[in-house]
Design a protein around this motif. Sequence first.
Motif, PDB file in Angstrom:
ATOM      1  N   SER A   1      11.611   4.942  14.825  1.00 53.62           N
ATOM      2  CA  SER A   1      10.412   4.545  15.231  1.00 53.62           C
ATOM      3  C   SER A   1      10.037   4.316  16.745  1.00 53.62           C
ATOM      4  O   SER A   1       8.782   4.514  17.260  1.00 53.62           O
ATOM      5  CB  SER A   1       9.628   4.453  14.571  1.00 53.62           C
TER       6      SER A   1
ATOM      7  N   ARG B   1       8.372  -0.083   4.271  1.00 55.84           N
ATOM      8  CA  ARG B   1       8.141   0.672   5.129  1.00 55.84           C
ATOM      9  C   ARG B   1       7.589   2.108   4.707  1.00 55.84           C
ATOM     10  O   ARG B   1       7.549   3.086   4.046  1.00 55.84           O
ATOM     11  CB  ARG B   1       9.820   0.748   4.255  1.00 55.84           C
TER      12      ARG B   1
ATOM     13  N   SER C   1       7.674   5.043   5.880  1.00 56.79           N
ATOM     14  CA  SER C   1       7.327   6.505   5.430  1.00 56.79           C
ATOM     15  C   SER C   1       8.276   6.301   3.943  1.00 56.79           C
ATOM     16  O   SER C   1       8.181   7.771   3.518  1.00 56.79           O
ATOM     17  CB  SER C   1       9.644   6.571   5.898  1.00 56.79           C
ATOM     18  N   GLU C   2       8.189   5.014   2.925  1.00 54.92           N
ATOM     19  CA  GLU C   2       8.403   5.868   1.721  1.00 54.92           C
ATOM     20  C   GLU C   2       7.505   6.346   1.322  1.00 54.92           C
ATOM     21  O   GLU C   2       7.259   6.584   0.202  1.00 54.92           O
ATOM     22  CB  GLU C   2       9.222   4.373   1.552  1.00 54.92           C
ATOM     23  N   GLN C   3       6.411   5.370   1.895  1.00 53.24           N
ATOM     24  CA  GLN C   3       4.845   5.320   1.404  1.00 53.24           C
ATOM     25  C   GLN C   3       3.824   7.106   1.508  1.00 53.24           C
ATOM     26  O   GLN C   3       3.641   7.428   1.114  1.00 53.24           O
ATOM     27  CB  GLN C   3       4.409   4.058   2.120  1.00 53.24           C
ATOM     28  N   VAL C   4       4.150   7.565   2.851  1.00 50.26           N
ATOM     29  CA  VAL C   4       3.921   8.492   3.718  1.00 50.26           C
ATOM     30  C   VAL C   4       4.835   9.530   2.645  1.00 50.26           C
ATOM     31  O   VAL C   4       4.296  10.939   3.352  1.00 50.26           O
ATOM     32  CB  VAL C   4       4.076   8.246   5.409  1.00 50.26           C
ATOM     33  N   ASN C   5       5.678   9.148   2.600  1.00 47.99           N
ATOM     34  CA  ASN C   5       6.729  10.756   1.860  1.00 47.99           C
ATOM     35  C   ASN C   5       6.668  10.800   0.231  1.00 47.99           C
ATOM     36  O   ASN C   5       7.878  11.521  -0.233  1.00 47.99           O
ATOM     37  CB  ASN C   5       7.949  10.831   3.018  1.00 47.99           C
ATOM     38  N   GLU C   6       5.892  10.208  -0.638  1.00 49.85           N
ATOM     39  CA  GLU C   6       6.006   9.780  -1.874  1.00 49.85           C
ATOM     40  C   GLU C   6       5.100  10.074  -2.342  1.00 49.85           C
ATOM     41  O   GLU C   6       3.487   9.860  -1.826  1.00 49.85           O
ATOM     42  CB  GLU C   6       6.668   8.903  -2.177  1.00 49.85           C
ATOM     43  N   ARG C   7       4.950  10.601  -3.462  1.00 50.80           N
ATOM     44  CA  ARG C   7       3.521  11.152  -4.201  1.00 50.80           C
ATOM     45  C   ARG C   7       3.173   9.877  -5.073  1.00 50.80           C
ATOM     46  O   ARG C   7       3.388   8.996  -5.205  1.00 50.80           O
ATOM     47  CB  ARG C   7       4.296  12.146  -5.574  1.00 50.80           C
TER      48      ARG C   7
END
Length: 212
Positions: A194, A203, A205-211
């Motif tokens: 990024s 991280r 990416s983990e937070q914005v890509n998980e429900r």
Amino acid sequence: MPHHTHGSDDTHEHSEPEAGHVHESVDDGVDARDDWARRRRKGIPTDKQLLVVACMDERIPVEDALGLSLGDAQIYRNAGGKVTDDVIRSAALTTQYFDTTEIIVVNHTDCGMMSASDEDIVAGFEAAVDGDLDDIDLDPALPELDIGDASIAEWVRMTDDIDAACAAQVEYLENHELIPDDVTVTGYVYEVESGHLRRPGERVSEQVNERV
């Protein structure tokens, strides 16, 4: 021939303020160059009183990532951005004698220190020296320095988790006896994917890509 001025009389209604002597600006420049060239001897710290410890990876634009300019910081780079004995040596000197009050550690994703197993690293070194690592000088200028009971793999310090590694480097510096207690130590992970810094363990990416 008389000198003609604009206007109806010889008065200067909009006279400019008297300029300083030229030698003053020249002296300022001479003094600034002297300060730059001899700042260690004069006891002048870095402009931000900052030491940065970072990985030597060519993808990490340390100055740009931290918003630094030439003169702002001392920057120490090694494989993995590890707090080795020489980092402690450098950090101790700059905090004790050069008025450095802050240390920032920069590790990064896709680090080369995560690219091989301990066994592969040791095997590669053994191949380079025909199998005997016991008599290798870690510091040619100080041959009596060795790693004692540790292994070459421990000395190399490969990394399994870059976030945990970054937090560990900060802890090593914070807790070391040669680093003053009032020195601020902070760590960041630079994401090569990024081009941005983040705090270890955050991280996005983990937070914005998980429900949720």
